[in-house]
Design a protein around this motif. Structure first.
Motif, PDB file in Angstrom:
ATOM      1  N   ASP A   1       0.851  -1.188   0.000  1.00 18.23           N
ATOM      2  CA  ASP A   1       0.000   0.000   0.000  1.00 18.23           C
ATOM      3  C   ASP A   1       0.884   1.234   0.000  1.00 18.23           C
ATOM      4  O   ASP A   1       1.209   1.782   1.058  1.00 18.23           O
TER       5      ASP A   1
ATOM      6  N   ASP B   1       0.398   4.346  -0.612  1.00 16.60           N
ATOM      7  CA  ASP B   1      -0.150   5.585  -0.061  1.00 16.60           C
ATOM      8  C   ASP B   1      -0.121   5.600   1.465  1.00 16.60           C
ATOM      9  O   ASP B   1       0.125   6.637   2.075  1.00 16.60           O
ATOM     10  N   TYR B   2      -0.383   4.467   2.088  1.00 16.78           N
ATOM     11  CA  TYR B   2      -0.488   4.412   3.553  1.00 16.78           C
ATOM     12  C   TYR B   2       0.807   3.960   4.208  1.00 16.78           C
ATOM     13  O   TYR B   2       1.176   4.450   5.267  1.00 16.78           O
TER      14      TYR B   2
END
Length: 974
Positions: A128, A130-131
């Motif tokens: 992930d 983005d996170y």
């Protein structure tokens, strides 16, 4: 490094492929210059800044940076926790706590650990992007100056050199060794003067000039100067009178060492107008924060609206300009470019790392190695350790930490747990290893009805009720005493802990006490009729039984609380004694719970073990003297009775998933322990000053200034063999300020066990005109010496190391005169000494207060005052109250001097008197004057103090304050 190459061989293919891929990418003309990897990074940043709108720039000032689709810029998040493994993202390799990593005294190991952490961060990022960000908020370099500090476990040492070496190594491993690309982007925490949790956003860490320059800044300098870290996080506290986020030290000191990216701590920007009340509007505070050097605002989670609105308001009001934002964004974008965010595929050697690396077998092996190397042998009377694997007979593992492993707030999630009991049973067999936690089992009976509190047996747990009429498994709870009247309750019905839900319902549904707010702890208050009231610590509410028989934390009023009778089902001590008596050997495992006994937001009041554990140690040791004590803790403990009565004692931090294997390896002699304490172990909190005393010289704390008899000294640690040291040899008896001398010593393993030894070099100034540490670590090396072998260790001592901060010239100067060099295995175990001389005068420099004004904060000695802010943006003053004083030593005086001119501010109404005395605070009075109110703490006026009969020559001058005031500058005049 060989170990690093072995562990991370998985990266060899992408690394080797990079040159060919780079040539292919270079053949393709990028659409925009900022995407051209052949251009210098600064040119690429200039191009990107020129393309961003003002609104887009504002959006990038928050921790959660949104994507900018029109430029194909991906989202970016600062701040993945990685203190001793990647945290909060799921199961990952968990290494020993930072204090444990510090106790290895092995920077090569730390670099390997950091490399694994960086690799696993890349693995999570692949899941992930983005996170799971690659800006890692570690390492922590806060000085471990006080064992009561709640976040003690997060730092490496009370010593700046040890912290600097270890943090640099850990960060270097995380960032990788590519000249252009970063594997991850490590950040140092927390700048500066942050060691207390009590009122942490409103207390002032007062650090006089010498203490600031010689101690606190030196924890941060090495990793920044070397380029191992990308930047820093500012701290919550006030530092010398202003919020640390607004400290001029960020620009004046940190950015003089290297280019850095500076992030705020969580919600700290809000504090500036909130709890700190330093500015009255968010627009003013955010403008000040940006100008002070904050590049990224960590505030209000993923909601960036407060940050963007505040910065926009500051821009609209003319408090900020777009160029101010460009400066901050340049620091941030430099990190993103080096992480490869704007480059075409195939260039970044780390881009192909996937989630398969997380908790890889070689990472597990490194976790075991780290857990082993950090183990410290505190005592080994009569060579009680190691245990003879065949001759030890039956072994009893006793204690509340014997069959559990605890995570901490900044820990990763362990993918598996090898407890001390697991490790010994794996080696010796389950039939030879018995166990008991040594905790009481209790039942709670409702006094009014006679019903017992009953827990559901489902694995997931449920609400506790009062349906039981007798005591069975469902009614039995293990009572864990964590000290100061705080307990945790584990139900035997399903092995889960009792927790208060956010709906106030009591359930047995937690594997361990956990969370930002720990809801699994309780206190028992004796009532007059022999019953008890049970209170949840987190909520402050008492337990009540509802009409349906369900338990809740339903009231804050003791009069409305349900009264219980606490019945002991079985005595933990009695059962533990019986287990110990039936065994040949006992391994007792005690310690703290990192979620309960101090942590972020919570300092400790005591450094003793909980009363129940102290009683357990006494009872078990008396029952079976063949006992080894294992102390598993996040901070030094005052285990005075154990030190006097238990034959052998080991210390380990909460060392992660491989703790049990590591302890078995050490206990059974597979590895000779060689960890060393990175922190002084005191005998009592009575030996410590206020936790808010940041002047360690004034507080007589840490090995640098402590004159008492510690339980265990800084650098202490034994092995399973003996080492002899030759007399140290120094290449030159004179050490010029810009020169270097070699110190060599031969270390011989005179025993029959191969072992590591940590050779330590200290220095002590013998002729210094100003106070110096009792001794100070200058170099160290962990070396492996086979039995019967000799290893020569050579250290370089630089003249630049033997300096002190001169408050007259405001710079580091050589400490002239003789310096004793001490070599040994601990700060209190010195095996040989030598000496060098630094050329120069050993006289204290003369102060010429008649030539120009000097800052009062540059005093030589003081009582009571604290360093405060001269203004909101720059400068230091002295904040004083009645009875406080400051001294200026060796001031050039003459009979022609008629006046002292003091620049002061007084916010309070009325007047206060200031006196000028000769020699000491109660010396001859030379003059005095009244200081009237100036109406504001930042409104300074010059107060003339007439002086009478000023002598000639060099003398000490003392300013004695008769009331509240701030003093900025002082000058003598004729």
């Amino acid at each position: 490094m060989a170990r690093l190459r072995r562990l991370l061989g998985v990266l060899a293919v992408p690394l080797l492929a990079a040159p060919a891929l780079s040539q292919a990418a270079a053949a393709q003309e990028p659409d925009m210059p900022f995407r051209n990897p052949d251009l210098p990074v600064d040119e690429r940043i200039d191009d990107l800044l020129g393309r961003l709108t003002l609104e887009e720039k504002v959006s990038l000032m928050h921790q959660w940076q949104p994507a900018i689709p029109r430029l194909d810029i991906p989202a970016f998040r600062t701040g993945t926790e990685a203190l001793h493994g990647v945290a909060w993202l799921g199961e990952a390799t968990v290494f020993p706590q930072a204090i444990g990593l510090g106790s290895t005294w092995n920077p090569e190991l730390l670099e390997d650990v950091g490399s694994v952490v960086g690799t696993e961060a890349r693995g999570f990022n692949a899941i992930d992007p983005d996170y799971h960000g690659l800006n890692l908020w570690a390492p922590v370099v806060d000085p471990l100056r006080d064992p009561r500090a709640g976040r003690n476990e997060e730092g490496y040492s009370e010593d700046a050199l040890l912290t600097g070496v270890m943090s640099t190594a850990y960060a270097q491993g995380m960032r990788g060794d590519h000249p252009d690309y970063l594997k991850s982007s490590p950040m140092l925490k927390h700048f500066i003067g942050y060691n207390n949790e009590v009122d942490r956003s409103t207390t002032n860490s007062s650090m006089p000039a010498r203490m600031l320059q010689e101690y606190y800044l030196e924890f941060f300098r090495p990793a920044i100067e070397s380029g191992a870290v990308s930047g820093i996080m500012a701290s919550y506290n006030f530092a010398n009178g202003r919020p640390a986020h607004l400290s001029p030290l960020i620009e004046d000191e940190v950015r003089s060492w290297n280019d850095v990216f500076v992030v705020s701590d969580a919600y700290a920007p809000t504090n500036v107008t909130g709890s700190q009340n330093y500015y009255d509007t968010p627009a003013k505070s955010h403008a000040a924060l940006v100008k002070a050097g904050i590049d990224s605002f960590t505030d209000r989670g993923e909601d960036s609206s407060f940050t963007t609105a505040s910065i926009t308001a500051a821009l609209d009001a003319g408090l900020l300009t777009e160029s101010d934002l460009d400066r901050s964004l340049r620091n941030m974008l430099r990190v993103r470019f080096r992480l490869g965010d704007f480059d075409p595929p195939g260039l970044n050697p780390y881009e192909d790392i996937g989630p398969e690396v997380i908790n890889a077998p070689e990472h597990q092996q490194l976790a075991r190695e780290a857990a082993t190397e950090q183990t410290v042998l505190l005592k080994n009377e009569g060579d009680a350790l190691p245990l003879d694997e065949d001759g030890a007979g039956d072994v009893a593992v006793i204690g509340p930490l014997g069959d559990t492993l605890y995570e901490d707030w900044y820990s990763g999630t362990m993918p598996y747990k090898v407890t001390p009991l697991d490790g010994l049973r794996e080696r010796l067999g389950a039939d030879r290893v018995s166990a008991h936690e040594g905790v009481d089992e209790i039942a709670l009976r409702v006094a009014e009805t006679g019903d017992y509190v009953t827990a559901p047996t489902d694995e997931s747990g449920g609400q506790l009720t009062t349906s039981g009429s007798g005591v069975g498994t469902a009614e039995t709870m293990s009572l864990f005493d964590w000290g100061q009247g705080v307990y945790a309750l584990r139900t035997e019905a399903n092995g889960k802990y009792v927790s208060r839900g956010w709906d106030d319902v009591l359930r047995n549904d937690q594997v361990q006490p956990n969370g930002w707010q720990v809801r699994e702890t309780f206190t028992f208050t004796d009532a007059e009729d022999g019953t008890v009231l049970v209170r949840n610590v987190q909520s402050g509410n008492y337990l009540t039984v509802g009409a349906d028989g369900g338990l809740t934390t339903g009231t804050a009023d003791a009069a409305e609380a349900t009264r219980f009778v606490r019945e002991t089902v079985s005595s933990g001590i009695d059962e533990a004694v019986a287990t110990a008596e039936a065994a040949d050997t006992v391994v007792m495992v005690v310690g703290n719970n990192p979620y309960i006994n101090g942590r972020e937001t919570d300092d400790r009041e005591d450094i003793r073990l909980p009363a129940a554990q102290r009683e357990l140690i006494r009872a078990v040791t008396r029952a079976n003297p063949d006992t080894t004590l294992v102390v598993e803790s996040s901070y030094p403990l005052a285990i005075n009775w154990a030190d006097e009565n238990v034959p052998s004692i080991l210390w380990t931090s909460h060392a992660g998933q491989e703790t049990g294997h590591a302890l078995a390896d050490v206990l059974l002699g597979d590895v000779s322990p060689a960890g060393r304490l990175p922190q002084t172990w005191y005998r009592s909190v009575d030996e410590l000053p206020s936790i808010l005393e940041y002047d360690i010289a004034r507080g007589d704390t840490t090995y640098l200034y402590y004159d008492g008899d510690p339980l265990y000294a800084f650098g202490h640690g034994l092995t399973y063999t003996d080492f002899t040291y030759s007399q140290p040899r120094v290449s030159s008896s004179t050490l010029d300020p810009d020169g270097t001398a070699e110190v060599s010593v031969d270390v011989t393993n005179t025993g029959d066990v191969d072992s590591d030894e940590v050779v330590q070099l200290y220095s002590r100034a013998l002729d210094s005109p100003v106070e110096q540490p009792n001794r100070e670590l200058r170099a160290f090396e962990r070396v492996h010496v086979p039995a019967g072998a000799t290893h020569t260790v050579t250290f370089d001592v630089s003249g630049a190391d033997l300096r002190h901060w001169d408050v007259v010239s405001d710079r580091l100067v050589p400490t002239a005169g003789r310096h004793e060099l001490l070599v040994g295995s601990a700060s209190d175990d010195i095996r040989g000494t030598a000496s060098v001389r630094v050329p120069g005068s050993v006289q204290q420099p003369t102060r010429h207060l008649a030539r120009e004004a000097e800052n009062v904060a540059d005093f030589d000695d003081y009582q009571g005052v604290e360093i405060v802010d001269r203004s909101k943006t720059a400068g230091d003053s002295v904040g004083a109250h009645a009875g406080d004083w400051v001294a200026f030593e060796q001031v050039a005086l003459s009979r022609s001097i008629r006046e002292l001119r003091l620049e002061v501010a007084r916010e309070a109404s009325g007047t206060a008197r200031v006196q000028v005395r000769l020699g000491s605070a109660d010396g001859r009075l030379l003059g005095s004057a009244d200081v009237a109110s100036t109406g504001d703490r930042y409104a300074y006026e010059t107060v003339p103090v007439p002086l009478d009969e000023v002598p000639g020559g060099r003398h000490d001058l003392v300013l004695v304050f008769g009331g509240e005031m701030r003093a900025s500058t002082v000058r003598l005049s004729r």
